[in-house]
Design a protein around this motif. Sequence first.
Motif, PDB file in Angstrom:
ATOM      1  N   ALA A 113      -2.566   3.710   6.077  1.00 12.72           N
ATOM      2  CA  ALA A 113      -1.483   3.185   5.243  1.00 12.72           C
ATOM      3  C   ALA A 113      -1.412   1.658   5.295  1.00 12.72           C
ATOM      4  O   ALA A 113      -0.595   1.053   4.598  1.00 12.72           O
ATOM      5  CB  ALA A 113      -0.156   3.781   5.681  1.00 12.72           C
ATOM      6  N   ALA A 114      -2.270   1.039   6.097  1.00 12.53           N
ATOM      7  CA  ALA A 114      -2.214  -0.414   6.289  1.00 12.53           C
ATOM      8  C   ALA A 114      -2.277  -1.210   4.982  1.00 12.53           C
ATOM      9  O   ALA A 114      -1.481  -2.137   4.804  1.00 12.53           O
ATOM     10  CB  ALA A 114      -3.310  -0.864   7.247  1.00 12.53           C
ATOM     11  N   PRO A 115      -3.166  -0.895   4.048  1.00 14.09           N
ATOM     12  CA  PRO A 115      -3.201  -1.697   2.819  1.00 14.09           C
ATOM     13  C   PRO A 115      -1.876  -1.680   2.052  1.00 14.09           C
ATOM     14  O   PRO A 115      -1.423  -2.723   1.571  1.00 14.09           O
ATOM     15  CB  PRO A 115      -4.323  -1.053   2.001  1.00 14.09           C
ATOM     16  CG  PRO A 115      -5.214  -0.415   3.014  1.00 14.09           C
ATOM     17  CD  PRO A 115      -4.270   0.070   4.087  1.00 14.09           C
ATOM     18  N   ALA A 116      -1.247  -0.532   1.962  1.00 17.84           N
ATOM     19  CA  ALA A 116       0.027  -0.441   1.240  1.00 17.84           C
ATOM     20  C   ALA A 116       1.117  -1.205   1.979  1.00 17.84           C
ATOM     21  O   ALA A 116       1.920  -1.912   1.366  1.00 17.84           O
ATOM     22  CB  ALA A 116       0.434   1.021   1.066  1.00 17.84           C
ATOM     23  N   VAL A 117       1.144  -1.085   3.299  1.00 21.87           N
ATOM     24  CA  VAL A 117       2.165  -1.785   4.089  1.00 21.87           C
ATOM     25  C   VAL A 117       1.954  -3.294   3.992  1.00 21.87           C
ATOM     26  O   VAL A 117       2.908  -4.052   3.813  1.00 21.87           O
ATOM     27  CB  VAL A 117       2.134  -1.309   5.556  1.00 21.87           C
ATOM     28  CG1 VAL A 117       3.054  -2.154   6.427  1.00 21.87           C
ATOM     29  CG2 VAL A 117       2.524   0.159   5.646  1.00 21.87           C
ATOM     30  N   GLU A 118       0.692  -3.733   4.087  1.00 19.76           N
ATOM     31  CA  GLU A 118       0.403  -5.164   3.979  1.00 19.76           C
ATOM     32  C   GLU A 118       0.798  -5.700   2.608  1.00 19.76           C
ATOM     33  O   GLU A 118       1.351  -6.798   2.509  1.00 19.76           O
ATOM     34  CB  GLU A 118      -1.072  -5.422   4.252  1.00 19.76           C
ATOM     35  CG  GLU A 118      -1.435  -5.247   5.713  1.00 19.76           C
ATOM     36  CD  GLU A 118      -2.932  -5.247   5.963  1.00 19.76           C
ATOM     37  OE1 GLU A 118      -3.733  -5.350   4.985  1.00 19.76           O
ATOM     38  OE2 GLU A 118      -3.323  -5.147   7.134  1.00 19.76           O
TER      39      GLU A 118
END
Length: 103
Positions: free
Chosen positions: A70-75
Amino acid sequence: TEINLTNLEAILFAAAHPVQTAQLALVFALPPARVRELLDRYAESLEENRRGLRLLRQDDAVQLMTAPEAAPAVEAFLGIEAAQKLTRDRKSTRLNPVTFVNL
């Protein structure tokens, strides 16, 4: 008090720091070994259900963290949020005209 995963998740979400297994054992009146079993079950359910959270374990403490996938969406979200905050900050720090009064 029998532990349920809803209450466990709520406690871990609300905690601003890692939570010791012993603390959870006290809250749920269960032996630490039983709490560890339930933490294992909770961690498995997060992964199996492709949830946006993972259970981070360090020594005998646990904490919720964002799932790596989920890192890309959170970033992206945090970048938008930071940009909006900067815009708000700039607007609030604009110099206002000063009125001078002769005394």
